[in-house]
Design a protein around this motif. Structure first.
Motif, PDB file in Angstrom:
ATOM      1  N   ASP A  20      49.743  46.815  46.718  1.00 12.42           N
ATOM      2  CA  ASP A  20      48.422  46.299  47.088  1.00 12.42           C
ATOM      3  C   ASP A  20      47.425  47.442  47.266  1.00 12.42           C
ATOM      4  O   ASP A  20      46.259  47.346  46.851  1.00 12.42           O
ATOM      5  CB  ASP A  20      48.512  45.478  48.374  1.00 12.42           C
ATOM      6  N   GLU A  85      39.940  37.903  38.923  1.00  6.08           N
ATOM      7  CA  GLU A  85      39.908  37.566  40.348  1.00  6.08           C
ATOM      8  C   GLU A  85      40.890  36.454  40.707  1.00  6.08           C
ATOM      9  O   GLU A  85      41.581  36.531  41.714  1.00  6.08           O
ATOM     10  CB  GLU A  85      38.489  37.147  40.757  1.00  6.08           C
ATOM     11  N   ASN A  86      40.950  35.391  39.902  1.00  4.43           N
ATOM     12  CA  ASN A  86      41.800  34.238  40.215  1.00  4.43           C
ATOM     13  C   ASN A  86      42.861  34.068  39.139  1.00  4.43           C
ATOM     14  O   ASN A  86      42.553  33.659  38.024  1.00  4.43           O
ATOM     15  CB  ASN A  86      40.955  32.957  40.309  1.00  4.43           C
ATOM     16  N   GLN A  90      49.620  33.782  39.980  1.00  3.69           N
ATOM     17  CA  GLN A  90      49.826  34.311  41.322  1.00  3.69           C
ATOM     18  C   GLN A  90      49.316  33.282  42.325  1.00  3.69           C
ATOM     19  O   GLN A  90      48.286  32.650  42.114  1.00  3.69           O
ATOM     20  CB  GLN A  90      49.071  35.630  41.521  1.00  3.69           C
ATOM     21  N   LYS A  91      50.064  33.135  43.418  1.00  2.00           N
ATOM     22  CA  LYS A  91      49.666  32.163  44.427  1.00  2.00           C
ATOM     23  C   LYS A  91      48.631  32.775  45.362  1.00  2.00           C
ATOM     24  O   LYS A  91      48.943  33.654  46.166  1.00  2.00           O
ATOM     25  CB  LYS A  91      50.886  31.689  45.225  1.00  2.00           C
ATOM     26  N   LEU A  92      47.376  32.305  45.240  1.00  2.00           N
ATOM     27  CA  LEU A  92      46.316  32.734  46.142  1.00  2.00           C
ATOM     28  C   LEU A  92      45.844  31.530  46.942  1.00  2.00           C
ATOM     29  O   LEU A  92      45.555  30.475  46.374  1.00  2.00           O
ATOM     30  CB  LEU A  92      45.140  33.321  45.358  1.00  2.00           C
ATOM     31  N   GLU A  93      45.759  31.683  48.236  1.00  2.00           N
ATOM     32  CA  GLU A  93      45.300  30.599  49.097  1.00  2.00           C
ATOM     33  C   GLU A  93      43.832  30.325  48.768  1.00  2.00           C
ATOM     34  O   GLU A  93      43.033  31.236  48.616  1.00  2.00           O
ATOM     35  CB  GLU A  93      45.488  31.031  50.551  1.00  2.00           C
ATOM     36  N   ARG A  96      40.807  31.797  50.557  1.00  2.88           N
ATOM     37  CA  ARG A  96      40.598  33.209  50.214  1.00  2.88           C
ATOM     38  C   ARG A  96      39.859  33.341  48.872  1.00  2.88           C
ATOM     39  O   ARG A  96      38.975  34.187  48.728  1.00  2.88           O
ATOM     40  CB  ARG A  96      41.954  33.910  50.147  1.00  2.88           C
ATOM     41  N   MET A  97      40.191  32.508  47.898  1.00  4.68           N
ATOM     42  CA  MET A  97      39.526  32.569  46.600  1.00  4.68           C
ATOM     43  C   MET A  97      38.042  32.239  46.748  1.00  4.68           C
ATOM     44  O   MET A  97      37.192  32.876  46.119  1.00  4.68           O
ATOM     45  CB  MET A  97      40.179  31.595  45.623  1.00  4.68           C
TER      46      MET A  97
END
Length: 250
Positions: A20, A85-86, A90-93, A96-97
């Protein structure tokens, strides 16, 4: 003798934190604009960590498409992937997006119900036997500022709450935070299936969709670190979101 910053964290956690950090450095920090990273030894010195952690972090980044390590050349950076960005892989909450896109994220039309598990959901959650288990359904509309952008339904076994009263839980929060705090389970992976759908009349009305506007629906089964299914999510996304997928040839 311990090397710098080699605190007694799990190796997997140290590697992910380093990955990260490197992604952040590649986007807007020490390595912004770079098309190639320094050697593992140089990175370890610059970041103050062991070479082993660096190597594991680079392996994670390569699997996610950010890097390619080529023998005789070095570690090459895919800057197009870095700019996405999205990512659907990948799992993005979703709160947060929305915030990352520069909007305020909030939800309304929240409805929390207890329902008997239908056979298909019981199977997906690994729940068998009689009587049929009770599930908690959390339904809500999510907005970016004042614009409705998705409708989500999260489903998990009532038993995971260990007898805690549901009226004491803030269900407006992201579902993974709820599961971590109240069920003491960290979700680490999801299996997602993607569909193009019209959506039910009620969902279309809440999202304010035009007649010709379709939705992207993700049906996800979410798993703990022990590979146990703990949660099912059904999310209908409007075209507010622009997703990309990084696919690695096998």
């Amino acid at each position: 003798m311990k090397k710098p910053n080699d605190a007694p964290l799990g190796g997997e956690l140290r590697s992910q934190q380093t990955a990260d950090r490197l992604i952040a450095e590649l986007r807007s920090g020490l390595y912004a604009g770079s098309t190639q990273l320094p050697s593992e030894m140089e990175l370890a010195g610059a970041l103050g960590i062991s070479r082993t952690v660096v190597r594991d972090a680079l392996s994670l980044m390569e699997r996610e498409g950010y890097l390619e390590r080529v023998r005789g050349i070095g570690t090459l950076v895919n800057r197009d992937v870095l700019q996405v960005e999205n990512r659907l892989d990948q799992k993005l909450e979703f709160y947060r997006m929305i915030r990352a896109a520069g909007h305020e994220a909030h939800s309304d039309h929240l409805m929390v119900t207890r329902e008997t598990a239908p056979p298909e959901l019981a199977r997906r959650l690994g729940l068998t036997g009689e009587p049929a288990p009770t599930l908690v359904f959390i339904r809500r509309r999510v907005l970016a500022d004042d614009t409705p952008v998705l409708y989500s339904t999260d489903i998990l076994p009532l038993a995971l709450f260990g007898g805690q009263r549901l009226d004491t839980v803030d269900f407006t929060r992201p579902i993974f935070e709820i599961v971590a705090e109240y069920c003491h389970i960290d979700v680490t992976k999801t299996l997602a299936r993607v569909h193009a759908v019209t959506g039910s009349p009620g969902i279309r009305r809440q999202l304010g969709l035009r007649p010709e506007q379709a939705l992207m629906q993700l049906d996800e089964t979410c798993y703990s670190r022990l590979c146990k299914p703990v949660l099912c999510c059904q999310t209908c996304y409007t075209d507010f979101f622009d997703f990309a997928i990084v696919r690695k040839l096998m």
